[in-house]
Design a protein around this motif. Structure first.
Motif, PDB file in Angstrom:
ATOM      1  N   LYS A  69      23.864 -12.927 -25.170  1.00  0.00           N
ATOM      2  CA  LYS A  69      23.882 -12.851 -26.630  1.00  0.00           C
ATOM      3  C   LYS A  69      23.764 -11.415 -27.091  1.00  0.00           C
ATOM      4  O   LYS A  69      24.345 -11.017 -28.091  1.00  0.00           O
ATOM      5  CB  LYS A  69      22.729 -13.677 -27.208  1.00  0.00           C
ATOM      6  CG  LYS A  69      22.916 -15.179 -27.068  1.00  0.00           C
ATOM      7  CD  LYS A  69      21.779 -15.918 -27.749  1.00  0.00           C
ATOM      8  CE  LYS A  69      21.982 -17.426 -27.658  1.00  0.00           C
ATOM      9  NZ  LYS A  69      20.894 -18.183 -28.313  1.00  0.00           N
ATOM     10  N   THR A  70      22.991 -10.624 -26.370  1.00  0.00           N
ATOM     11  CA  THR A  70      22.841  -9.201 -26.651  1.00  0.00           C
ATOM     12  C   THR A  70      22.592  -8.475 -25.337  1.00  0.00           C
ATOM     13  O   THR A  70      21.936  -9.017 -24.439  1.00  0.00           O
ATOM     14  CB  THR A  70      21.679  -8.935 -27.632  1.00  0.00           C
ATOM     15  OG1 THR A  70      21.488  -7.526 -27.781  1.00  0.00           O
ATOM     16  CG2 THR A  70      20.392  -9.578 -27.157  1.00  0.00           C
ATOM     17  N   VAL A  71      23.117  -7.256 -25.221  1.00  0.00           N
ATOM     18  CA  VAL A  71      22.983  -6.518 -23.959  1.00  0.00           C
ATOM     19  C   VAL A  71      21.837  -5.526 -23.989  1.00  0.00           C
ATOM     20  O   VAL A  71      21.588  -4.833 -23.001  1.00  0.00           O
ATOM     21  CB  VAL A  71      24.301  -5.789 -23.612  1.00  0.00           C
ATOM     22  CG1 VAL A  71      25.388  -6.787 -23.304  1.00  0.00           C
ATOM     23  CG2 VAL A  71      24.733  -4.845 -24.723  1.00  0.00           C
ATOM     24  N   SER A  72      21.150  -5.419 -25.146  1.00  0.00           N
ATOM     25  CA  SER A  72      19.919  -4.616 -25.237  1.00  0.00           C
ATOM     26  C   SER A  72      20.110  -3.165 -24.808  1.00  0.00           C
ATOM     27  O   SER A  72      19.262  -2.589 -24.128  1.00  0.00           O
ATOM     28  CB  SER A  72      18.805  -5.259 -24.395  1.00  0.00           C
ATOM     29  OG  SER A  72      18.605  -6.593 -24.765  1.00  0.00           O
ATOM     30  N   GLY A  73      21.229  -2.559 -25.162  1.00  0.00           N
ATOM     31  CA  GLY A  73      21.447  -1.145 -24.835  1.00  0.00           C
ATOM     32  C   GLY A  73      22.055  -0.890 -23.484  1.00  0.00           C
ATOM     33  O   GLY A  73      22.127   0.267 -23.043  1.00  0.00           O
ATOM     34  N   LEU A  74      22.509  -1.932 -22.782  1.00  0.00           N
ATOM     35  CA  LEU A  74      23.164  -1.744 -21.479  1.00  0.00           C
ATOM     36  C   LEU A  74      24.485  -0.997 -21.666  1.00  0.00           C
ATOM     37  O   LEU A  74      25.211  -1.217 -22.632  1.00  0.00           O
ATOM     38  CB  LEU A  74      23.419  -3.116 -20.843  1.00  0.00           C
ATOM     39  CG  LEU A  74      23.945  -3.117 -19.412  1.00  0.00           C
ATOM     40  CD1 LEU A  74      22.851  -2.691 -18.445  1.00  0.00           C
ATOM     41  CD2 LEU A  74      24.454  -4.516 -19.044  1.00  0.00           C
ATOM     42  N   LYS A  75      24.808  -0.088 -20.731  1.00  0.00           N
ATOM     43  CA  LYS A  75      26.019   0.729 -20.830  1.00  0.00           C
ATOM     44  C   LYS A  75      26.852   0.602 -19.561  1.00  0.00           C
ATOM     45  O   LYS A  75      26.347   0.233 -18.499  1.00  0.00           O
ATOM     46  CB  LYS A  75      25.655   2.200 -21.055  1.00  0.00           C
ATOM     47  CG  LYS A  75      24.894   2.473 -22.333  1.00  0.00           C
ATOM     48  CD  LYS A  75      24.537   3.947 -22.444  1.00  0.00           C
ATOM     49  CE  LYS A  75      23.734   4.237 -23.693  1.00  0.00           C
ATOM     50  NZ  LYS A  75      23.360   5.681 -23.784  1.00  0.00           N
ATOM     51  N   VAL A  76      28.133   0.914 -19.716  1.00  0.00           N
ATOM     52  CA  VAL A  76      29.017   0.963 -18.550  1.00  0.00           C
ATOM     53  C   VAL A  76      28.522   2.064 -17.609  1.00  0.00           C
ATOM     54  O   VAL A  76      28.257   3.193 -18.033  1.00  0.00           O
ATOM     55  CB  VAL A  76      30.469   1.235 -18.974  1.00  0.00           C
ATOM     56  CG1 VAL A  76      31.363   1.434 -17.745  1.00  0.00           C
ATOM     57  CG2 VAL A  76      31.004   0.091 -19.834  1.00  0.00           C
ATOM     58  N   GLY A  77      28.430   1.748 -16.334  1.00  0.00           N
ATOM     59  CA  GLY A  77      27.940   2.709 -15.343  1.00  0.00           C
ATOM     60  C   GLY A  77      26.498   2.469 -14.945  1.00  0.00           C
ATOM     61  O   GLY A  77      26.035   3.043 -13.943  1.00  0.00           O
ATOM     62  N   ASN A  78      25.766   1.648 -15.696  1.00  0.00           N
ATOM     63  CA  ASN A  78      24.389   1.332 -15.309  1.00  0.00           C
ATOM     64  C   ASN A  78      24.368   0.530 -14.009  1.00  0.00           C
ATOM     65  O   ASN A  78      25.326  -0.179 -13.677  1.00  0.00           O
ATOM     66  CB  ASN A  78      23.689   0.533 -16.408  1.00  0.00           C
ATOM     67  CG  ASN A  78      23.318   1.392 -17.616  1.00  0.00           C
ATOM     68  OD1 ASN A  78      23.249   0.899 -18.723  1.00  0.00           O
ATOM     69  ND2 ASN A  78      23.103   2.688 -17.420  1.00  0.00           N
ATOM     70  N   ASN A  79      23.279   0.665 -13.287  1.00  0.00           N
ATOM     71  CA  ASN A  79      23.167   0.032 -11.978  1.00  0.00           C
ATOM     72  C   ASN A  79      23.011  -1.485 -12.077  1.00  0.00           C
ATOM     73  O   ASN A  79      22.466  -2.021 -13.049  1.00  0.00           O
ATOM     74  CB  ASN A  79      21.983   0.602 -11.209  1.00  0.00           C
ATOM     75  CG  ASN A  79      22.223   2.032 -10.752  1.00  0.00           C
ATOM     76  OD1 ASN A  79      23.352   2.402 -10.438  1.00  0.00           O
ATOM     77  ND2 ASN A  79      21.171   2.830 -10.716  1.00  0.00           N
ATOM     78  N   VAL A  80      23.497  -2.150 -11.022  1.00  0.00           N
ATOM     79  CA  VAL A  80      23.274  -3.591 -10.833  1.00  0.00           C
ATOM     80  C   VAL A  80      22.410  -3.744  -9.587  1.00  0.00           C
ATOM     81  O   VAL A  80      22.741  -3.202  -8.532  1.00  0.00           O
ATOM     82  CB  VAL A  80      24.603  -4.350 -10.667  1.00  0.00           C
ATOM     83  CG1 VAL A  80      24.331  -5.834 -10.387  1.00  0.00           C
ATOM     84  CG2 VAL A  80      25.469  -4.195 -11.900  1.00  0.00           C
ATOM     85  N   ARG A  81      21.314  -4.488  -9.720  1.00  0.00           N
ATOM     86  CA  ARG A  81      20.386  -4.650  -8.612  1.00  0.00           C
ATOM     87  C   ARG A  81      20.295  -6.099  -8.186  1.00  0.00           C
ATOM     88  O   ARG A  81      20.320  -7.011  -9.015  1.00  0.00           O
ATOM     89  CB  ARG A  81      18.991  -4.140  -9.009  1.00  0.00           C
ATOM     90  CG  ARG A  81      18.918  -2.632  -9.115  1.00  0.00           C
ATOM     91  CD  ARG A  81      17.542  -2.164  -9.476  1.00  0.00           C
ATOM     92  NE  ARG A  81      17.497  -0.714  -9.595  1.00  0.00           N
ATOM     93  CZ  ARG A  81      16.457  -0.026 -10.052  1.00  0.00           C
ATOM     94  NH1 ARG A  81      15.366  -0.674 -10.436  1.00  0.00           N
ATOM     95  NH2 ARG A  81      16.507   1.285 -10.120  1.00  0.00           N
ATOM     96  N   PHE A  82      20.183  -6.266  -6.868  1.00  0.00           N
ATOM     97  CA  PHE A  82      20.000  -7.592  -6.288  1.00  0.00           C
ATOM     98  C   PHE A  82      18.846  -7.505  -5.304  1.00  0.00           C
ATOM     99  O   PHE A  82      18.895  -6.717  -4.346  1.00  0.00           O
ATOM    100  CB  PHE A  82      21.282  -8.048  -5.584  1.00  0.00           C
ATOM    101  CG  PHE A  82      21.173  -9.409  -4.968  1.00  0.00           C
ATOM    102  CD1 PHE A  82      21.287 -10.550  -5.749  1.00  0.00           C
ATOM    103  CD2 PHE A  82      20.960  -9.559  -3.606  1.00  0.00           C
ATOM    104  CE1 PHE A  82      21.190 -11.802  -5.183  1.00  0.00           C
ATOM    105  CE2 PHE A  82      20.864 -10.808  -3.027  1.00  0.00           C
ATOM    106  CZ  PHE A  82      20.983 -11.943  -3.824  1.00  0.00           C
ATOM    107  N   SER A  83      17.766  -8.268  -5.582  1.00  0.00           N
ATOM    108  CA  SER A  83      16.554  -8.213  -4.747  1.00  0.00           C
ATOM    109  C   SER A  83      15.987  -6.805  -4.684  1.00  0.00           C
ATOM    110  O   SER A  83      15.487  -6.361  -3.638  1.00  0.00           O
ATOM    111  CB  SER A  83      16.842  -8.742  -3.335  1.00  0.00           C
ATOM    112  OG  SER A  83      17.225 -10.103  -3.389  1.00  0.00           O
TER     113      SER A  83
END
Length: 288
Positions: free
Chosen positions: A47-61
């Motif tokens: 619904k909202t990305v809360s300031g997320l930008k293209v290039g930000n990291n994606v983390r898993f565990s």
């Protein structure tokens, strides 16, 4: 000639070092952005990305496994985020994985976190959607903190008022804490109550184990049977006495006495009735 050679040599070294630095920079940036390895693409809807930008990291565990490569606003309440994930991580991401947006530290950049699934055993495929979970907004968190602080202020004020009344009031609890006479009176009352409870305990013990009439009346079954028989006999005697009195009324020697007594009682009732009627008449007719 020697000066020109030296200048050319320095210029060549400078160019070579610049090229090497550029290549290293491109390599590290490309590695960070997964430009040189095999990748898959996933999507998630928020619904909202809360300031997320293209290039930000994606983390898993807790491990950086990719980057955000696309953010598309679909409607006023729907944002689709595209993720580029390293291919070797795909086997660990199941179809029931959940994506959420958080912060890298208290004031750090936004990070998209993928939480592992527990129920499904199916590996997610390229270009699939994964479920999302709303993140806690800083504004909502600050509102909650403000509400808690306001409530703490109210509680502190009420507590201060309570302690003031306790120290200066006239209530029972205040007297209990400050008035020695009241405390001694309460202490004596509790002592008397303790004595009474002990005496009552002794009384009940004697009732259960004693040999007195009252104890036997409570616990002796034979005495109860005898008492019940006595009461039955008394009831029978009373009934017989009543029958004898009725028979005496019909006896010719005593009949005149009972008739005379009956007439006197009737006359007394008649006079009492007339007296009551007279009082009622006086109350209804007003005096002139």
């Amino acid at each position: 000639m020697n000066k020109d050679t030296e200048s050319n040599w320095k210029l060549g070294m400078f160019v070579i070092i610049g090229l090497l630095l550029s290549i290293l920079t491109i390599y590290f940036i490309g590695k960070q952005q997964n430009l040189f390895g095999s990748t898959i693409h996933l999507k998630s809807q928020f619904k909202t990305v809360s300031g997320l930008k293209v290039g930000n990291n994606v983390r898993f565990s807790g491990i950086n496994v990719g980057t955000v490569d696309e953010i598309e606003l679909v409607t006023d309440s729907c944002v689709v985020v595209g993720l580029m994930i390293r291919k070797e991580v795909q086997k660990f991401i199941k179809t029931d994985a959940i994506a959420s947006i958080g912060s890298d530290g208290l004031m750090g950049d936004k990070v998209l976190t993928i939480s592992p699934g527990n129920l499904s055993n199916k590996i997610i495929k390229d270009n699939n959607f994964i479920a999302s979970k709303s993140s806690i907004e800083m504004e909502d968190l600050m509102k909650s903190v403000k509400t808690s602080v306001d409530n703490a202020g109210i509680i502190t004020t009420q507590l201060a008022k309570f302690t003031y009344n306790m120290n200066n009031g006239n209530g029972s609890l205040s007297k209990l804490m400050t008035d020695k006479e009241f405390a001694n009176s309460l202490k004596n009352t509790l002592a008397n109550l303790e004595i009474s409870s002990k005496e009552f305990a002794e009384f009940t013990t004697k009732m259960n184990n004693g040999k007195g009439v009252l104890s036997k009346l409570v616990s002796d079954e034979k005495l109860g049977i005898k008492l019940d028989s006595t009461m039955s006999n008394l009831e029978s005697g009373t009934k017989g006495l009543s029958e004898n009195m009725e028979a005496a009324k019909e006896n010719f020697l005593l009949k005149g006495y009972f008739n005379k007594k009956k007439k006197a009682e009737a006359k007394k009732q008649e006079e009492l009735k007339k007296k009551n009627n007279s009082k009622k008449s006086e109350e209804i007719i007003p005096k002139k």
